[in-house]
Design a protein around this motif. Structure first.
Motif, PDB file in Angstrom:
ATOM      1  N   VAL B  23       7.563  13.412  -6.349  1.00 13.53           N
ATOM      2  CA  VAL B  23       7.317  12.195  -5.578  1.00 13.53           C
ATOM      3  C   VAL B  23       8.582  11.346  -5.644  1.00 13.53           C
ATOM      4  N   GLN B  24       9.055  10.937  -4.484  1.00 18.87           N
ATOM      5  CA  GLN B  24      10.215  10.039  -4.439  1.00 18.87           C
ATOM      6  C   GLN B  24       9.865   8.849  -3.572  1.00 18.87           C
ATOM      7  N   VAL B  25      10.043   7.687  -4.115  1.00 18.05           N
ATOM      8  CA  VAL B  25       9.705   6.464  -3.392  1.00 18.05           C
ATOM      9  C   VAL B  25      10.910   5.540  -3.419  1.00 18.05           C
ATOM     10  N   ARG B  26      11.298   5.019  -2.250  1.00 21.37           N
ATOM     11  CA  ARG B  26      12.434   4.101  -2.187  1.00 21.37           C
ATOM     12  C   ARG B  26      12.099   2.879  -1.343  1.00 21.37           C
ATOM     13  N   GLY B  27      12.217   1.739  -1.951  1.00 22.47           N
ATOM     14  CA  GLY B  27      12.076   0.491  -1.200  1.00 22.47           C
ATOM     15  C   GLY B  27      10.751   0.330  -0.492  1.00 22.47           C
ATOM     16  N   LEU B  28       9.710   0.916  -1.050  1.00 21.27           N
ATOM     17  CA  LEU B  28       8.419   0.923  -0.365  1.00 21.27           C
ATOM     18  C   LEU B  28       7.786  -0.477  -0.365  1.00 21.27           C
ATOM     19  N   ALA B  29       7.328  -0.895   0.819  1.00 18.86           N
ATOM     20  CA  ALA B  29       6.722  -2.223   0.927  1.00 18.86           C
ATOM     21  C   ALA B  29       5.511  -2.171   1.830  1.00 18.86           C
ATOM     22  N   LYS B  30       4.530  -2.987   1.493  1.00 10.38           N
ATOM     23  CA  LYS B  30       3.336  -3.125   2.329  1.00 10.38           C
ATOM     24  C   LYS B  30       2.867  -4.571   2.226  1.00 10.38           C
ATOM     25  N   GLY B  33      -0.614  -9.840   5.482  1.00 10.17           N
ATOM     26  CA  GLY B  33      -0.424 -11.266   5.706  1.00 10.17           C
ATOM     27  C   GLY B  33       0.599 -11.798   4.713  1.00 10.17           C
ATOM     28  N   GLU B  34       0.194 -12.788   3.947  1.00 12.07           N
ATOM     29  CA  GLU B  34       1.093 -13.395   2.968  1.00 12.07           C
ATOM     30  C   GLU B  34       1.220 -12.549   1.706  1.00 12.07           C
ATOM     31  N   THR B  35       0.198 -11.679   1.491  1.00 12.25           N
ATOM     32  CA  THR B  35       0.175 -10.891   0.263  1.00 12.25           C
ATOM     33  C   THR B  35       1.183  -9.761   0.312  1.00 12.25           C
ATOM     34  N   ARG B  36       2.039  -9.701  -0.699  1.00  5.49           N
ATOM     35  CA  ARG B  36       2.952  -8.573  -0.788  1.00  5.49           C
ATOM     36  C   ARG B  36       2.328  -7.563  -1.735  1.00  5.49           C
ATOM     37  N   ALA B  37       1.525  -6.676  -1.142  1.00  3.24           N
ATOM     38  CA  ALA B  37       0.811  -5.693  -1.963  1.00  3.24           C
ATOM     39  C   ALA B  37       1.817  -4.783  -2.658  1.00  3.24           C
ATOM     40  N   LEU B  38       2.864  -4.367  -1.923  1.00 11.61           N
ATOM     41  CA  LEU B  38       3.985  -3.642  -2.500  1.00 11.61           C
ATOM     42  C   LEU B  38       5.235  -4.330  -1.993  1.00 11.61           C
ATOM     43  N   ASP B  39       6.182  -4.553  -2.895  1.00 14.18           N
ATOM     44  CA  ASP B  39       7.315  -5.373  -2.507  1.00 14.18           C
ATOM     45  C   ASP B  39       8.616  -4.702  -2.930  1.00 14.18           C
ATOM     46  N   GLY B  40       8.932  -3.571  -2.287  1.00 13.61           N
ATOM     47  CA  GLY B  40      10.183  -2.896  -2.593  1.00 13.61           C
ATOM     48  C   GLY B  40      10.105  -2.074  -3.868  1.00 13.61           C
ATOM     49  N   VAL B  41       9.295  -1.020  -3.816  1.00  8.94           N
ATOM     50  CA  VAL B  41       9.072  -0.218  -5.010  1.00  8.94           C
ATOM     51  C   VAL B  41       9.916   1.055  -4.980  1.00  8.94           C
ATOM     52  N   GLY B  60      -0.984  -3.711  -7.004  1.00 10.28           N
ATOM     53  CA  GLY B  60      -0.487  -2.876  -5.911  1.00 10.28           C
ATOM     54  C   GLY B  60      -0.641  -1.385  -6.163  1.00 10.28           C
ATOM     55  N   LYS B  61      -1.361  -1.014  -7.219  1.00  5.04           N
ATOM     56  CA  LYS B  61      -1.518   0.395  -7.574  1.00  5.04           C
ATOM     57  C   LYS B  61      -2.221   1.184  -6.480  1.00  5.04           C
ATOM     58  N   THR B  62      -3.364   0.651  -6.030  1.00  2.98           N
ATOM     59  CA  THR B  62      -4.137   1.362  -5.015  1.00  2.98           C
ATOM     60  C   THR B  62      -3.342   1.482  -3.718  1.00  2.98           C
ATOM     61  N   THR B  63      -2.639   0.425  -3.361  1.00  4.14           N
ATOM     62  CA  THR B  63      -1.833   0.464  -2.149  1.00  4.14           C
ATOM     63  C   THR B  63      -0.798   1.584  -2.239  1.00  4.14           C
ATOM     64  N   LEU B  64      -0.150   1.716  -3.395  1.00  3.88           N
ATOM     65  CA  LEU B  64       0.834   2.781  -3.573  1.00  3.88           C
ATOM     66  C   LEU B  64       0.186   4.145  -3.364  1.00  3.88           C
TER      67      LEU B  64
END
Ligand SMILES: Nc1ncnc2c1ncn2[C@@H]1O[C@H](COP(=O)(O)OP(=O)(O)O)[C@@H](O)[C@H]1O
Ligand SMILES: [Mg+2]
Lengths: 274, 343
Positions: B23-30, B33-41, B60-64
């Motif tokens: 698994v490779q994740v770069r800069g992942l964001a979701k 609205g105002e909530t940053r569930a994932l903010d550059g992971v 933000g675990k579930t979002t990931l």
């Protein structure tokens, strides 16, 4: 901290292209999912009884409660009402699809399907197939029961098939509405509740159970455009004889119109959610 | 590529320099609205290892997990799982993954067996293969006796086990488990842990989210700690613990009556010791020099030591040290709340 400043992933580090499910595999998936939906019905006998006995209950009640008053005697009323019931079954088939879809979304089962390498359309198609099986059974039961009560087919079996075809076409048009509802509502109960708000006026504000000429003008205005009136009139003509073309065309126009308007909306919403 | 019926022949993904990463994740964001569930992971999971993603509710675990299993599209960044891009190649990717979501996703009306059989069929096993695999997994998760019952009659733990079995049917290369043991009793929890280890032994890579430090310690070799959609710490379990510094020391006096004397003796040398409630005392965070000093001091004061133990701080303490605030994380897996214990 052991992570280095992570470099951006090199542009596609993977071979391009995705690999959709082959048609043959999709057919197998649809088969497996249809089986699942049928097993769900078997495991939930109340819903099956609902599908089988509601039309029968309606028939008995209407024939013996209103039959004499509306048509002079119950025999005439059977000939009048039963053909219209076909459309009603098409309608309830359609509404069941939305409820089923909503259940799959709210229980998380759809999430599981969506993480699997299957075409998302197979889930829908399977639902349709299973509900069609259920409707077919309730149609057969209804016709047999009505024949026991004295229904006579004055025309040919081909006409009966044409009646079923019309009901199916209308059901297909309503499936899209039902799907939209299924995806818009928070839970299956809400789908059913709002579904009833749509179904009941259509059912009773139509020529299915009583001729429209005794109704007030505003109601006649509604019944004259109500697709269930058109369906009932066309089916009666197909089974008892009479002018078919106008009501049949009206019913088909509704089916096409509903499909043209609601199918793209429903599919778009489904794609967005899956 | 013509994929006949059966397992679709997999094109070997060409790998880049990180070829050992499942698994490779770069800069992942979701954003919601105002909530940053994932903010550059950023995150990497090496093939064949267990990555623990740790964080309190809303981190933000579930979002990931939902992005990595193709259920949700990210707003920014990239993620590659088993060599396939989550956004561009979801169908290929889905052949390689299994997911057990935070909430069990089993069909309530079907039996446990039928649930698993269906998934086998959808994964292109033939009827016999699907039946065998279903029976095998029911056995492994001690569900054989309940196999024929509709799952709505299952207990929470049984549902969870079935859900886990469902995600393992296709022998996935990468398995995502979102809080797999939340709400389970200790026995079931141990069973789940054993199965996760078995999956890893069979070659799967696991990414597991949890709120429980103990769970992460038990299963994971590497940890990523999340808070408010950001990675606040990452590394090996031991490394992370050592980072917080020091070890905690537990001493049991040879004579129970000397406990207070010991605590006073250590206090004179500037070491805050507290009774551990089991007849001994605990000194949190001592370094090596202090350790030697403690033993020497107690020796010269004639206070006998019956037992002495050092241990690395718990991940709870690690979390506390990193975030600098009391985590909302429960310290350990809570005791089972069964009907019996309530009654
Ligand atoms: N579908 C959604 N709509 C709006 N907000 C969401 C949605 N999913 C998650 N969030 C928000 O994103 C944040 C992260 O949630 P989540 O990933 O579920 O955290 P965790 O699994 O670590 O508890 C939370 O603040 C949550 O409220
Ligand atoms: Mg969560």
């Amino acid at each position: 901290m052991t992570t280095l400043a992570a470099p951006a992933l090199a542009a596609p580090a993977v071979p391009a292209g995705d690999n959709r499910t082959s048609l043959r595999a999709s057919l197998h998936h649809i088969g497996a999912l249809t089986r699942r939906n049928l097993m769900r019905m078997k495991a939930d006998p109340e819903s099956l009884l609902d599908a089988l006995f509601m039309p029968i209950l309606f028939t008995v009640l209407f024939v013996y409660v209103f039959g004499g008053a509306v048509a002079g005697n119950s025999h005439n009323y059977i000939q009048y009402m039963i053909p219209g019931m076909f459309g009603q079954i098409g309608l309830s088939l359609a509404m069941a699809v939305g409820t089923g879809l909503n259940t799959d979304f709210t229980t998380g089962v759809m999430d599981r399907f969506r993480t699997m390498p299957i075409a998302r359309s197979s889930v829908l198609i399977a639902k349709l197939l299973a509900e069609s099986c259920r409707s077919a059974v309730s149609l057969v039961v209804l016709v047999l029961f009505a024949m026991c009560l004295g229904l006579r087919i004055h025309t040919s079996p081909v006409n009966v098939l044409a009646t079923l075809g019309l009901a199916l076409a209308f059901g297909t048009g309503m499936v899209w509405v039902s799907m939209l509802l299924g995806m818009a509502m928070p839970n299956p109960q809400a789908v059913q509740g709002v579904g009833m708000l749509i179904i009941v006026p259509l059912q009773f504000g139509s020529s299915t159970f009583a001729p429209v000429h005794s109704m007030p003008g505003w109601l006649q205005a509604f019944t004259s455009v109500n697709p269930l009136s058109a369906l009932a009139d066309a089916s009666r003509a197909l089974i008892n004889g009479g002018p078919v073309l106008h009501p049949a065309l009206l019913a088909l126009a509704w089916s096409v119109g509903l499909t043209v308007v609601f199918a793209p909306l429903a599919v778009a919403r489904f794609r967005k959610r899956t | 590529m013509t994929a006949g019926f059966g397992i679709v022949p997999r094109m070997e993904p060409t790998t880049d320099s990180n070829n050992a990463a499942a698994v490779q994740v770069r800069g992942l964001a979701k954003y919601y609205g105002e909530t940053r569930a994932l903010d550059g992971v950023d995150l990497d999971v090496a093939e064949g290892t267990v990555m623990g993603v740790l964080g309190p509710n809303g981190a933000g675990k579930t979002t990931l997990v939902r992005i990595l299993s193709t259920l949700v599209r990210p707003d920014a960044g990239r993620a590659v799982v088993a060599g396939w891009d989550v956004e561009r190649q979801p169908y290929r990717l889905r052949h390689e993954i299994g997911l057990t979501g935070q909430y069990a996703s089993v069909d309530e009306l079907l039996s446990g067996y039928e649930n698993l059989y269906l998934i086998g069929r959808l994964l292109d096993l033939n009827a016999r293969g699907a039946r065998r695999r279903a029976e095998e997994l029911l056995e492994r998760f001690s569900l054989t006796d309940a196999a024929g019952r509709p799952t709505r009659t299952y207990s929470g733990g049984m549902r969870r086990r079935l859900d886990l079995a469902a995600s393992m049917i296709g022998r996935p290369r990468v398995l995502f488990l979102d809080e797999p043991t939340t709400g389970l009793d200790p026995r079931t929890r141990n069973e789940v842990w054993a199965e996760v280890r078995a999956m890893v032994d069979e070659g799967s890579t696991v990414l597991l989210t949890t709120q429980y430090m103990e769970e992460a310690e038990q299963l994971a070799s590497d940890l990523t700690v999340f808070d408010h959609g950001k990675v606040i710490a990452a590394g090996g379990v031991e490394t992370l613990k050592r980072q917080v510094g020091g070890q905690s020391l537990t001493i049991r006096p040879a004579q129970g009556a000397q406990l207070d004397a010991m605590i006073r003796c250590l206090a004179e040398r500037g070491l805050a010791a507290v009774p551990d409630g089991a007849g001994g005392l605990t000194v949190p965070a001592v370094d090596e020099a202090q350790l030697t000093a403690v033993v020497a001091a107690l020796g010269t004061s004639g206070l006998g030591i019956a037992a002495l133990e050092t241990r690395l701080p718990s991940l709870d303490e690690v979390f506390l040290a990193i975030t600098g605030e009391q985590s909302t994380v429960p310290a350990a897996v809570p005791a089972p709340t069964s009907l019996e214990s309530v009654a």
